[in-house]
Design a protein around this motif. Structure first.
Motif, mmCIF file in Angstrom:
data_model
loop_
_atom_site.group_PDB
_atom_site.id
_atom_site.type_symbol
_atom_site.label_atom_id
_atom_site.label_comp_id
_atom_site.label_asym_id
_atom_site.label_seq_id
_atom_site.Cartn_x
_atom_site.Cartn_y
_atom_site.Cartn_z
ATOM 1 N N HIS A 1 0.835 -1.194 0.000
ATOM 2 C CA HIS A 1 0.000 0.000 0.000
ATOM 3 C C HIS A 1 0.871 1.247 0.000
ATOM 4 C CE1 HIS A 1 -3.775 -2.128 1.857
ATOM 5 N NE2 HIS A 1 -3.136 -2.885 0.989
ATOM 6 N N ALA A 2 2.054 1.132 0.609
ATOM 7 C CA ALA A 2 2.952 2.287 0.715
ATOM 8 C C ALA A 2 3.959 2.339 -0.429
ATOM 9 C CB ALA A 2 3.687 2.248 2.051
ATOM 10 N N ARG A 3 4.609 1.219 -0.686
ATOM 11 C CA ARG A 3 5.677 1.197 -1.687
ATOM 12 C C ARG A 3 5.162 1.019 -3.108
ATOM 13 N NH1 ARG A 3 10.646 3.173 0.142
ATOM 14 N NH2 ARG A 3 10.954 2.497 2.303
ATOM 15 N N GLY A 4 3.971 0.442 -3.234
ATOM 16 C CA GLY A 4 3.357 0.354 -4.542
ATOM 17 C C GLY A 4 3.852 -0.800 -5.393
ATOM 18 N N HIS A 5 3.555 -0.691 -6.709
ATOM 19 C CA HIS A 5 3.938 -1.716 -7.665
ATOM 20 C C HIS A 5 5.437 -1.637 -7.927
ATOM 21 C CE1 HIS A 5 2.660 -4.786 -10.492
ATOM 22 N NE2 HIS A 5 3.392 -4.241 -11.447
ATOM 23 N N LEU A 6 5.970 -2.687 -8.523
ATOM 24 C CA LEU A 6 7.400 -2.797 -8.761
ATOM 25 C C LEU A 6 7.931 -1.646 -9.616
ATOM 26 C CD1 LEU A 6 9.971 -4.605 -8.475
ATOM 27 C CD2 LEU A 6 9.325 -5.612 -10.668
ATOM 28 N N GLY A 7 9.009 -1.042 -9.147
ATOM 29 C CA GLY A 7 9.737 -0.041 -9.915
ATOM 30 C C GLY A 7 11.224 -0.259 -9.732
ATOM 31 N N SER A 8 11.940 -0.560 -10.811
ATOM 32 C CA SER A 8 13.354 -0.944 -10.729
ATOM 33 C C SER A 8 14.266 0.154 -11.248
ATOM 34 C CB SER A 8 13.607 -2.226 -11.534
ATOM 35 O OG SER A 8 12.792 -3.292 -11.095
ATOM 36 N N TYR A 9 15.399 0.309 -10.598
ATOM 37 C CA TYR A 9 16.450 1.177 -11.115
ATOM 38 C C TYR A 9 17.157 0.459 -12.270
ATOM 39 C CZ TYR A 9 16.076 4.277 -7.057
ATOM 40 O OH TYR A 9 15.626 5.177 -6.115
ATOM 41 N N THR A 10 17.703 1.218 -13.198
ATOM 42 C CA THR A 10 18.406 0.609 -14.319
ATOM 43 C C THR A 10 19.726 0.012 -13.855
ATOM 44 O OG1 THR A 10 19.597 2.622 -14.923
ATOM 45 C CG2 THR A 10 17.401 2.306 -15.884
ATOM 46 N N ILE A 11 20.214 -0.959 -14.620
ATOM 47 C CA ILE A 11 21.499 -1.579 -14.292
ATOM 48 C C ILE A 11 22.611 -0.541 -14.342
ATOM 49 C CG2 ILE A 11 23.237 -3.223 -15.119
ATOM 50 C CD1 ILE A 11 20.999 -5.108 -15.879
#
Length: 615
Positions: free
Chosen positions: A209-219
């Motif tokens: 609920h706080a961090r949300g859906h997946l979001g990735s930093y680039t390599i």
């Protein structure tokens, strides 16, 4: 309470980190009487006005390593703008509280701290998962809030709060930059967030609920950060996220690709180690062999946190964990088989709604089968707004009894007994809570407590394990490794050049054909460690002259063969084999000392004879 979000250009966009804008353009603020209007409330507090950036900030962090990293980033920005940081809440002008929503006790601790702050008339800024996931909590009324994706705006929020304004920044936006200023709690440890959020939908979890859906930093951005922190002197890099195994699935890459890119940046002398963060079983099942190969790298700790939560498939289904007990066992069995010295930590929730005695018995059997050295046991806490909070609960007395029973089973294990007498390489990064010991970790991330000077912090050493306890082991430092002269061997991310990280009768995950290491550690781990080392004065040995030379750094010892001591009784004998290396400089220095000694002796004898009365 309504949220007044960023007003920059009316688009909710960000602003360059550390760039102060006029208040109306930089942040939105909230009033008690006109909460839907983007206006400032006239300061009514009695705080003495000060020049912005001259105040002292107390930062308190609850929760996971990701939260700790966020706090370090916020502290770094505040420090860069001149604010002083203090561990003493009484002397601080403002409290910054970074919160955790995983369990009820963490949120209760936040509530208590907010009440204390109000009683002490301290301006408060609350960050983290609690306000982001539960923004309408009455406990948050009247305090400023900064969301998990707005930590790069913390300076502006603090400044306005110190003026008596209530500020709220909760809009989700792009991920905060990795190159923000940072003040690390431990200067030798970099906590590196590789992604935020997750792909799961666990019925008990409030974090999403706080961090949300997946979001990735680039390599590329993560590789750049690793280069920077290594240059800063960091000795451990912890990869952190809500689910490390899910990394990259939103941007077309995966965890093994990232890990191979990162280990290529680690110094070949083993001076900086990588620790892979928590990963749930579903997202590493397809990459088990690749992850095992990375764990075998000499600069990667052979440790992984894989939560199972329950030993019952029925309960896992009710939790919506998206894997079975059999799949968890596949993960554990594969890693244990392919990675010598593998250490796995796991989590258990006792008393999840619907858990029967049989379900709990299956959990106990699972823990007994593996005898994990680390198990995080918690009672089920219903989190508001989650599906599990609406499920029929197990009686609280039953939950407590199961927690006590499982804890007793876990504490009956003696996971470190076989280590006594072994010689292990450790990486020393902190001072123990007792203020006496230094804390080092083996490659399996087993905690080793040693006694030594603070100058050993950030160094690698060879330590003999003298005694073992339930939670850690106690060792004696034999030698501190010269990092500049170490060579740990090569590591190729391709398919044709792997090496095994330890001798073991099991197959080697890192060997090309997974053949046996029966030939022993020296052949299986060729060139793993070839280091010049310096003996500590605390362990002189030999003659007085040799001790004096070693103490002055004039005599060194060189290993005549590699040191690899896996946890096996067969390798406890003759763990270290030294031969003295006397060079020309050593002989000249020794000759000079000897001649000086003779000259002084002759002078003393001459003076004594000259001053004696004649008979």
């Amino acid at each position: 309470m309504e949220d007044i979000e960023d007003l920059l250009l009316g688009s909710g966009g960000g602003v360059a980190a550390g760039f102060r804008l006029p208040v109306a353009a930089a942040v939105g603020v909230d009033t008690k009487h006109q909460r839907k209007k983007n206006t400032l409330r006239n300061p009514t507090s009695s705080y003495a006005p000060k020049i912005p950036g001259t105040q002292t900030i107390y930062v308190k962090t609850f929760g996971c390593s990701h939260n700790q990293s966020d706090s370090e980033y916020m502290a770094g920005q505040l420090s860069a703008f001149g604010y002083a940081l203090s561990d003493n809440p009484d002397e601080a002008d403002l409290w910054l509280i970074n919160t955790c929503t995983v369990k009820s006790p963490s949120q209760s601790a936040m509530d208590t701290l907010i009440s204390k702050g109000r009683s002490a008339q301290k301006p408060l800024v609350v960050a983290g998962c609690v306000p982001q996931g539960s923004r309408n909590l009455k406990e948050l009324d009247g305090v400023s809030i900064v969301g998990v994706q707005q930590i790069d705006r913390v300076v502006e929020v603090v400044e306005e709060t110190l003026k008596g304004h209530e500020v709220r920044l909760l809009t989700r936006k792009t991920l905060p930059a990795l190159d923000l200023p940072k003040v690390r709690k431990n200067k030798f440890v970099e906590i590196l967030p590789i992604n935020v959020g997750c792909l799961g939908a666990c019925t008990y979890c409030k974090t999403k609920h706080a961090r949300g859906h997946l979001g990735s930093y680039t390599i590329d951005s993560l590789v750049g950060r690793v280069r920077t922190v290594i240059a800063d002197g960091v000795k451990e890099i912890w990869l952190s996220s809500e689910d490390t195994g899910a990394y990259g699935r939103d941007i077309g890459v995966n965890l093994p690709m990232l890990l191979n890119a990162l280990v290529a940046e680690l110094p070949s002398d083993g001076s900086t180690m990588l620790r892979i963060g928590m990963t749930n079983p579903p997202y590493i099942l397809e990459h088990l062999k690749e992850i095992a190969e990375v764990l075998c790298h000499p600069c990667v700790y052979t440790f992984l946190h894989v939560p199972v939560q329950s030993g019952s498939d029925a309960i896992l289904a009710a939790m919506n964990r998206e894997y079975t007990v059999g799949e968890f066992r596949l993960v554990a069995d594969t890693l244990i088989k392919l990675v010598p010295g593998m250490q796995i930590a796991t989590d258990i929730i006792c008393g999840f709604p619907g858990e029967t005695d049989e379900d709990f018995a299956q959990t106990v059997d699972l823990i007994k089968d593996y005898q994990f050295a680390q198990v995080h046991i918690s009672q089920f806490y219903p989190r508001p707004g989650t599906p599990a909070a609406r499920m029929k609960k197990v009686a609280s007395n039953v939950v407590k009894q199961r927690s006590r029973e499982l804890t007793a089973v876990f504490e009956s294990f003696a996971p470190y007994n076989r280590m006594e007498g072994l010689v292990e390489r450790i990486w020393i990064t902190e001072i123990a809570a007792d203020g006496i010991h230094l804390v080092g970790h083996t490659k399996g991330y087993i905690q080793v407590l040693v006694i030594g000077p603070e100058s050993m912090l950030g160094r690698s050493a060879m330590a003999k394990i003298n005694s073992v306890g339930r939670w850690s082991v106690f060792g004696e430092v034999i030698e501190v490794l010269y990092q500049a002269d170490q060579t740990l061997g090569s590591y190729d991310n391709g398919k044709d050049n792997h090496f095994c990280c330890s001798g073991n009768e099991e197959s080697c995950a890192c060997s090309k054909d997974s053949t046996s290491c029966a030939s022993g550690p020296a052949s299986c781990c060729e060139n793993h460690l070839d280091a010049n080392t310096v003996s500590l004065p605390a362990h002189p040995g030999g003659s007085l002259m040799e001790w004096l030379l070693r103490s002055c750094g004039l005599l060194t010892w060189k290993k005549s063969e590699n040191i690899i001591v896996p946890p096996s009784k067969d390798n406890q004998q003759e763990a270290l084999n030294y031969q003295r290396q006397w060079g020309g400089v050593d002989r000249i220095i020794l000759s000079g000392i000897f001649l000086s000694f003779l000259t002084i002796l002759a002078t003393l004898l001459h003076l004594g004879l000259k001053s004696s009365p004649s008979t």
